[in-house]
Each structure stands twice: as C-alpha cells, then as structure tokens.
Design a protein around this motif. Sequence first.
Motif, mmCIF file in Angstrom:
data_model
loop_
_atom_site.group_PDB
_atom_site.id
_atom_site.type_symbol
_atom_site.label_atom_id
_atom_site.label_comp_id
_atom_site.label_asym_id
_atom_site.label_seq_id
_atom_site.Cartn_x
_atom_site.Cartn_y
_atom_site.Cartn_z
ATOM 1 N N GLU A 101 0.788 -1.238 0.000
ATOM 2 C CA GLU A 101 0.000 0.000 0.000
ATOM 3 C C GLU A 101 0.819 1.287 0.000
ATOM 4 O OE1 GLU A 101 -3.409 2.238 2.740
ATOM 5 O OE2 GLU A 101 -2.410 0.440 3.494
ATOM 6 N N THR A 102 1.868 1.377 0.804
ATOM 7 C CA THR A 102 2.605 2.637 0.901
ATOM 8 C C THR A 102 3.872 2.643 0.052
ATOM 9 O OG1 THR A 102 3.789 1.956 2.910
ATOM 10 C CG2 THR A 102 1.668 3.094 3.203
ATOM 11 N N ALA A 103 4.001 1.665 -0.847
ATOM 12 C CA ALA A 103 5.159 1.648 -1.750
ATOM 13 C C ALA A 103 5.094 2.840 -2.693
ATOM 14 C CB ALA A 103 5.191 0.346 -2.544
ATOM 15 N N GLU A 104 6.265 3.384 -2.986
ATOM 16 C CA GLU A 104 6.399 4.466 -3.959
ATOM 17 C C GLU A 104 7.424 4.012 -4.984
ATOM 18 O OE1 GLU A 104 6.690 8.490 -2.058
ATOM 19 O OE2 GLU A 104 6.770 7.235 -0.255
ATOM 20 N N VAL A 105 7.015 3.963 -6.241
ATOM 21 C CA VAL A 105 7.874 3.467 -7.314
ATOM 22 C C VAL A 105 8.044 4.579 -8.339
ATOM 23 C CG1 VAL A 105 8.125 1.702 -9.101
ATOM 24 C CG2 VAL A 105 7.040 1.116 -6.920
ATOM 25 N N GLY A 106 9.293 4.865 -8.691
ATOM 26 C CA GLY A 106 9.584 5.934 -9.641
ATOM 27 C C GLY A 106 9.373 5.522 -11.080
ATOM 28 N N ASP A 107 9.937 6.302 -11.976
ATOM 29 C CA ASP A 107 9.832 6.056 -13.412
ATOM 30 C C ASP A 107 10.884 5.042 -13.861
ATOM 31 O OD1 ASP A 107 7.865 8.029 -13.530
ATOM 32 O OD2 ASP A 107 9.281 9.603 -14.107
ATOM 33 N N ASP A 108 10.582 4.328 -14.939
ATOM 34 C CA ASP A 108 11.526 3.422 -15.600
ATOM 35 C C ASP A 108 12.039 2.312 -14.684
ATOM 36 O OD1 ASP A 108 11.530 4.848 -18.159
ATOM 37 O OD2 ASP A 108 12.474 6.454 -16.994
ATOM 38 N N VAL A 109 11.178 1.816 -13.821
ATOM 39 C CA VAL A 109 11.528 0.724 -12.906
ATOM 40 C C VAL A 109 11.112 -0.592 -13.545
ATOM 41 C CG1 VAL A 109 10.956 -0.306 -10.667
ATOM 42 C CG2 VAL A 109 11.422 2.148 -10.844
ATOM 43 N N MET A 110 11.935 -1.628 -13.319
ATOM 44 C CA MET A 110 11.624 -2.958 -13.848
ATOM 45 C C MET A 110 11.681 -3.975 -12.726
ATOM 46 S SD MET A 110 13.398 -5.006 -16.927
ATOM 47 C CE MET A 110 12.896 -6.651 -17.369
ATOM 48 N N LEU A 111 10.629 -4.795 -12.639
ATOM 49 C CA LEU A 111 10.581 -5.896 -11.688
ATOM 50 C C LEU A 111 10.473 -7.195 -12.469
ATOM 51 C CD1 LEU A 111 7.811 -4.707 -9.171
ATOM 52 C CD2 LEU A 111 10.233 -4.098 -9.192
ATOM 53 N N TYR A 112 11.145 -8.214 -11.979
ATOM 54 C CA TYR A 112 10.972 -9.548 -12.533
ATOM 55 C C TYR A 112 9.949 -10.296 -11.674
ATOM 56 C CZ TYR A 112 14.830 -8.902 -15.753
ATOM 57 O OH TYR A 112 15.627 -8.450 -16.773
ATOM 58 N N HIS A 113 9.595 -11.503 -12.075
ATOM 59 C CA HIS A 113 8.570 -12.268 -11.373
ATOM 60 C C HIS A 113 8.991 -12.567 -9.926
ATOM 61 C CE1 HIS A 113 11.325 -15.072 -13.282
ATOM 62 N NE2 HIS A 113 11.067 -15.896 -12.289
ATOM 63 N N GLY A 114 7.981 -12.674 -9.073
ATOM 64 C CA GLY A 114 8.213 -13.061 -7.686
ATOM 65 C C GLY A 114 8.751 -11.977 -6.782
ATOM 66 N N VAL A 115 8.788 -10.729 -7.221
ATOM 67 C CA VAL A 115 9.305 -9.629 -6.392
ATOM 68 C C VAL A 115 8.241 -9.181 -5.402
ATOM 69 C CG1 VAL A 115 10.004 -7.190 -6.435
ATOM 70 C CG2 VAL A 115 10.961 -8.805 -8.096
ATOM 71 N N LYS A 126 4.251 4.940 6.826
ATOM 72 C CA LYS A 126 4.969 4.528 5.613
ATOM 73 C C LYS A 126 5.735 3.255 5.969
ATOM 74 C CE LYS A 126 7.495 5.106 1.731
ATOM 75 N NZ LYS A 126 7.291 4.100 0.745
ATOM 76 N N ARG A 127 5.300 2.115 5.431
ATOM 77 C CA ARG A 127 5.880 0.839 5.837
ATOM 78 C C ARG A 127 6.389 -0.004 4.670
ATOM 79 N NH1 ARG A 127 0.478 0.757 6.038
ATOM 80 N NH2 ARG A 127 -0.607 -1.032 5.185
ATOM 81 N N HIS A 128 6.322 0.545 3.469
ATOM 82 C CA HIS A 128 6.776 -0.164 2.268
ATOM 83 C C HIS A 128 7.898 0.624 1.601
ATOM 84 C CE1 HIS A 128 2.611 -1.651 2.909
ATOM 85 N NE2 HIS A 128 3.180 -2.799 2.576
ATOM 86 N N PRO A 129 8.632 -0.006 0.696
ATOM 87 C CA PRO A 129 9.805 0.632 0.090
ATOM 88 C C PRO A 129 9.488 1.824 -0.818
ATOM 89 C CG PRO A 129 9.864 -1.751 -0.201
ATOM 90 C CD PRO A 129 8.509 -1.416 0.310
ATOM 91 N N THR A 130 10.526 2.639 -0.986
ATOM 92 C CA THR A 130 10.550 3.683 -2.000
ATOM 93 C C THR A 130 11.591 3.254 -3.024
ATOM 94 O OG1 THR A 130 9.934 5.419 -0.437
ATOM 95 C CG2 THR A 130 11.061 6.116 -2.461
ATOM 96 N N VAL A 131 11.165 3.125 -4.261
ATOM 97 C CA VAL A 131 12.031 2.660 -5.342
ATOM 98 C C VAL A 131 12.204 3.839 -6.302
ATOM 99 C CG1 VAL A 131 12.308 0.969 -7.187
ATOM 100 C CG2 VAL A 131 11.098 0.327 -5.076
ATOM 101 N N GLU A 132 13.417 4.365 -6.352
ATOM 102 C CA GLU A 132 13.653 5.542 -7.182
ATOM 103 C C GLU A 132 13.765 5.167 -8.658
ATOM 104 O OE1 GLU A 132 16.946 7.615 -5.318
ATOM 105 O OE2 GLU A 132 15.635 8.345 -3.718
ATOM 106 N N ASP A 133 13.892 6.169 -9.507
ATOM 107 C CA ASP A 133 13.902 5.983 -10.956
ATOM 108 C C ASP A 133 14.991 5.018 -11.419
ATOM 109 O OD1 ASP A 133 11.928 7.916 -10.964
ATOM 110 O OD2 ASP A 133 13.207 9.499 -11.772
#
Length: 195
Positions: A101-115, A126-133
């Motif tokens: 719920e509180t994750a923040e994901v930037g632009d041009d991010v790529m995740l593979y399966h099972g993440v 705020k209890r989830h990650p922040t993933v920058e560009d």
Amino acid sequence: MRTSPLDRVMDAVATVREDLAAAHRRDPAATDDLAILLTAPGLHAIWAHRIAHRLWTRGARLPALVLAQGVRSVTGVEIHPGATIGRRFFIDHGMGVVVGETAEVGDDVMLYHGVTLGGRSMERVKRHPTVEDGVTIGAGARVLGPVVLGEGSQIGANAVVVKDVPARATAVGIPATVRTGAAHAEEQVDPAIWI
C-alpha cells in the motif's frame, strides 16, 4: 484546471504507447505491439492499477480494492491501489509480484517475477519501500520496510533487502549487501549477472 474527456483519452493512449515502448526496450521477446497488448500480464496489472489508484485517491476504496483483487486473480500480480507508481513501469512475466500500500515506485523501474515490495510494520505509517527511478529488481527479491532503493540501483535475484541501497549500487544476498568492485580486474563481472 479541468481537462476534457478527449484530453484524458489522449493522455491514456500516450501512456499505453510509452508502456509498449518500455516493454520493447526491456524484453527481447516483446516484438509485436498487438501480442504485447493482449498477452503481457505485467502491463495489464499496471494499467488496471492506474484505474484502481485513481479510485483509491478519490475515496472509492472498496471498488479500488475489489478491482485490484480481480486483477490479481487474472494476472498473478498484486498491486495495492494505494501504491504510487511512476511511468514506464515494467513487470517481466509478472507472476507472484506483490506491491504494498505505501510503496512508492519511480519512473523506468523494472521488476521480474516473484518480487515483493512489502512491509515490516503493523503501524499505519509509511511501511513499504521507496524505489527511485531506473531501478531493476531481480526475480524473487524481497524488499521489506520503508527502505529506499537509490536511483539506478540493481537488486539481485532472491535478495532480501532490509536497508537502504545507494544510487547505482548492486545489492545481493540474504540479507542483501552492496556488492562493490572486485579487488582484481579479472574477478569483475557485469552486475547484470546478479539480476
């Protein structure tokens, strides 16, 4: 300033085109727009998330959650409608991805399966990650808690990240540690080997 319905449709079309271009850049198997449009569960999940997120931010939380759960059962990707996700986000394969719920994901991010971008607290903070560009997160990785993955960082497959990762660093292992350059040039490897 309010936008017209036509402007909103044109913005949506432009976003879909951006997403298709991102799929072409990141997935060598993605060769045909129509095939990607019809068969990419990661893209279907993000497109539905954008609708669910809009519902969530406008206070229609139950419909947003119902939509998110329906999408999860169809795509295997669970993105909470409260999560904030940037542009050109790409999930390769998709199955088993969880974004809290509180994750923040930037632009041009790529995740593979099972993440998993998960939480470690039961508090309403705020209890989830922040993933920058520009971050890439390898298959099966778990990023837990309100940590920050710096711009352009890479997280290795099956890593468990519980601390911040600096920009342009590669983190691998359980618990994840930042992998630095090898002491001898012949030992240096492409960081993509860990993804």
